[in-house]
Design a protein around this motif. Sequence first.
Motif, PDB file in Angstrom:
ATOM      1  N   LEU A 424      39.382  39.936  44.951  1.00 11.66           N
ATOM      2  CA  LEU A 424      38.136  39.273  44.550  1.00 11.66           C
ATOM      3  C   LEU A 424      38.406  37.878  43.991  1.00 11.66           C
ATOM      4  N   ALA A 425      39.483  37.766  43.198  1.00  6.02           N
ATOM      5  CA  ALA A 425      39.799  36.468  42.603  1.00  6.02           C
ATOM      6  C   ALA A 425      40.171  35.443  43.670  1.00  6.02           C
ATOM      7  N   GLU A 426      41.016  35.845  44.639  1.00  8.33           N
ATOM      8  CA  GLU A 426      41.421  34.906  45.673  1.00  8.33           C
ATOM      9  C   GLU A 426      40.282  34.568  46.623  1.00  8.33           C
ATOM     10  N   ALA A 427      39.305  35.464  46.768  1.00  2.58           N
ATOM     11  CA  ALA A 427      38.145  35.184  47.616  1.00  2.58           C
ATOM     12  C   ALA A 427      37.064  34.415  46.865  1.00  2.58           C
ATOM     13  N   ASP A 429      35.186  35.686  44.497  1.00  2.00           N
ATOM     14  CA  ASP A 429      34.067  36.592  44.224  1.00  2.00           C
ATOM     15  C   ASP A 429      34.186  37.296  42.882  1.00  2.00           C
ATOM     16  N   LEU A 430      35.189  36.937  42.096  1.00  2.00           N
ATOM     17  CA  LEU A 430      35.345  37.567  40.787  1.00  2.00           C
ATOM     18  C   LEU A 430      34.313  36.986  39.818  1.00  2.00           C
ATOM     19  N   ASP A 431      33.585  37.862  39.137  1.00  2.00           N
ATOM     20  CA  ASP A 431      32.503  37.422  38.258  1.00  2.00           C
ATOM     21  C   ASP A 431      33.067  36.871  36.947  1.00  2.00           C
ATOM     22  N   ILE A 557      42.946  33.931  37.221  1.00  2.00           N
ATOM     23  CA  ILE A 557      41.815  33.915  36.289  1.00  2.00           C
ATOM     24  C   ILE A 557      41.796  32.610  35.494  1.00  2.00           C
ATOM     25  N   VAL A 558      42.965  32.194  35.008  1.00  2.00           N
ATOM     26  CA  VAL A 558      43.040  30.944  34.247  1.00  2.00           C
ATOM     27  C   VAL A 558      42.651  29.762  35.131  1.00  2.00           C
TER      28      VAL A 558
END
Length: 584
Positions: A424-427, A429-431, A557-558
């Motif tokens: 999700l993070a690499e796409a 799409d992480l909220d 994330i950072v």
Amino acid sequence: MTFRVRIFLLVLVVAVTAIGATAWLTISLTSREATRVDAARDRHEAAIVDEIRRFGIQRGQWAGIDAVVAELSGSTGLHIRVVTQADTVLTDSDNLQGRAAGPVQLLSRQVQPVPALDPLIVSAADQMSMAAVLSGEGLAPAVRRREPAARPAMPALPADLFAPLPPGEPDARALYQLAQYRAALVKVRCMAEHDAWSPQLAMITSPYLDTEQLTAEPSCAAAANNRVRGDTAWLATSWGQMVNCRLMMTAFDECLAGMFANGASSTSAESVEIFFGAPGDPDLSQLGRPAGYGVAGVVVVAALGTAWIARRVSRPVHLLTGASLQLAAGRLDVRVPQGGGDDLDRLSASFNSMAEALQRSEERQRRLIADVAHELRTPLSNLRGYLEGLADGVIEPSPEIFASLHEETLLQRRILDDLQVLALAEAGDLDYTPVPADLSELAATAATVHRAVADNAGVDLVVDAPSPVEVRADPDRTRQVLGNLLSNAIRYTDAGGRVEISVGRDAQGAFLRVRDTGVGMTPDEVTRVFDRFWRADPARQRATGGSGLGLTIARRIVADQGGTLSAESTPDLGTTFTVRLPAI
């Protein structure tokens, strides 16, 4: 020098060469044409003027002059234009040859289509003028007038105007010739209206009249005689002008010739101007060898330059096209040659970089699949072994056995959860829910959560956050990053070691550092610390249940929150991870 500049310079050189050669050729051709026109005009001008004047005298009008001008232009190689006094173009040899009229010289020749007075009449008048001078009548200060005793009566015109001139006074004979010319023009026009024109009619207005030819059309001849004889006003006016010339006896011949010309012009065709110039199509054969060599040189330079550009452009493009097709077919190791430092070379370098990035991405995906398979294979093997042992009765069921099996399932679940978060993070799409947060408070909370684990491992956990440091970030995701960094620091620090969390602000923004006194890493290991499933000590991390994805997820994330995560380490001295986020 870039390829764009090379093309520009080459095109500029070709353009300047072409323009210069064209200008030189134009000037050379113009100069040669001007010289040729001047020479041709010197040779043929008199003949052309005489021929056109003769046509006007014999016809009394300019209808049909086109054929004469076309023939003269073809035989002399000159551009001929005939213009009236009112600037009306009667004919132009360029137009007659089906092309636009070209330029002509400013200097023209005027043509007055009026016949000359009979030389015998002029000679007789000249003798009378000389006699007057010798008698002293022309030696007075002013021109002396001689009043005749009585004004001579207008002589009777001959019964046949087209007969030879009768003898008599010069003024009377001039009137006879003028009447003959007027009658001849009337007859010529009459026969032209009856479509009876023939080349023999040109003899009508010649100085020596041919009676047999003139009487070939009795109706027109009679009309001409009647027209001239019946115009008594014209006859009286013309005779009066002729007689007045006797008052200027010392210039009798000049006056008589002038009066004849004025009388003839009232009947003949109007005066015209003849302009000369070069033909519309230049004679390129006059350029000579130097001009030919110049043209050939320009063509060769342009051809070589175009060929060089085509080869310089098409070869790299051809190579890029072939490499692109191979890349699309799955050959990720294909590359194109580089060299030259121009725009096409940079394009080749960009293609190679793209191909290399695709190859690395493909390799990472393959490694990821292999790593995931490896990470799942170990716990699944453990579960299978225990389950087969329980089924065969080799292993006795016990709470410890079931607890171990449960821990293996939890490990698989953590691996799958981490993979989902990373995907999700690499796409993208992480909220995230970014809000103002105190980084010092987040560090203190994370230390509290991990203090019990640190105490059990015999590691001293210290927080150095003397003042609030405001950042805009998602608190939950930031705590996830801090949790991962603290877990790794405690995991890789032996008993009696120390883990320190420090928070502060500098010129680059807010920062949070996690420093441990653990085993540390080599420089090569530092470069790989954020790779998926990489472990500095696989045995130690396997024992503690790590998935090998925590640092990869933390860095992502950072980065998604506008910050950076970096690592510094020294073997046997410890490792420091630094989180930087934009301060507010």
